[in-house]
Design an enzyme around this catalytic site. Sequence first.
Site, PDB file in Angstrom:
ATOM      1  N   GLY A  74       0.579  -1.019  -0.299  1.00 23.75           N
ATOM      2  CA  GLY A  74      -0.198  -0.342  -0.038  1.00 23.75           C
ATOM      3  C   GLY A  74       0.664   1.047  -0.089  1.00 23.75           C
ATOM      4  N   SER A  94      10.067  -6.611  -1.312  1.00 25.91           N
ATOM      5  CA  SER A  94      11.221  -6.952  -1.078  1.00 25.91           C
ATOM      6  C   SER A  94      11.311  -6.546   0.749  1.00 25.91           C
ATOM      7  CB  SER A  94      11.694  -6.991  -2.153  1.00 25.91           C
ATOM      8  OG  SER A  94      11.788  -5.081  -3.091  1.00 25.91           O
TER       9      SER A  94
END
Length: 198
Positions: free
Chosen positions: A35, A106
């Site tokens: 988000g 990541s």
Amino acid sequence: MDKNIVWHDSHLSKAQRSQLKNQKPCILWFTGLSGSGKSTIANALEAKLYDSRVHSYLLDGDNVRHGLNKDLGFDEASRVENIRRIGEVAKLFVDSGVIVLTAFISPFISDREIVRHLIEEGEFIEVFVDTPIAVCQARDPKGLYQKALSGEIKNFTGIDSPYEAPQKPEIHLKTDTITVDEGANQIVEYLQSKGYIC
Ligand code: ADP
């Protein structure tokens, strides 16, 4: 690895393929919380690059998990493998002369460093999409924070799994103070100033 498998060198070089496209290939590695705006800014950037006749390709986290990485879960080992495979695919795109955009959370520094070292110096551009978790939770574009907070999703980055912020990202976007368009422009300016694109 099977010792009978040897790397087959192509007659064409990365430099020749890049020259044809009039650009210097690289990976724009977007990292940040769910988000934070990785996909949104990467998509806006792709549209700008297309308008400037730059050859790019966006590898999006959710899309890759539908295909290439659909056998992987979200435990730590799977996440590492997820990033490793994406890095290898992105490397092939770089070899073809394309500017690759990747939009994956990541969360671990070590995984991002693995990808950085897969490719040549200057080809890995870390884009830190830096958005406070409270803002990400308020946006919650896919309703995932709600599910993570209720325990429906486990190992969710920022909730019950860590996010390790980049220490020296090449590009740092603070999305709570800039618009999507400004974020994309900041990246275009970086690419121009460093000679990746004209
Ligand atoms: P991620 O790919 O990091 O999970 P998304 O791009 O899917 O995040 O979602 C980010 C959400 O935040 C989108 O709904 C987007 O419209 C909204 N948003 C609001 N302001 C910004 C901004 N300045 N930069 C990026 N996204 C923003």
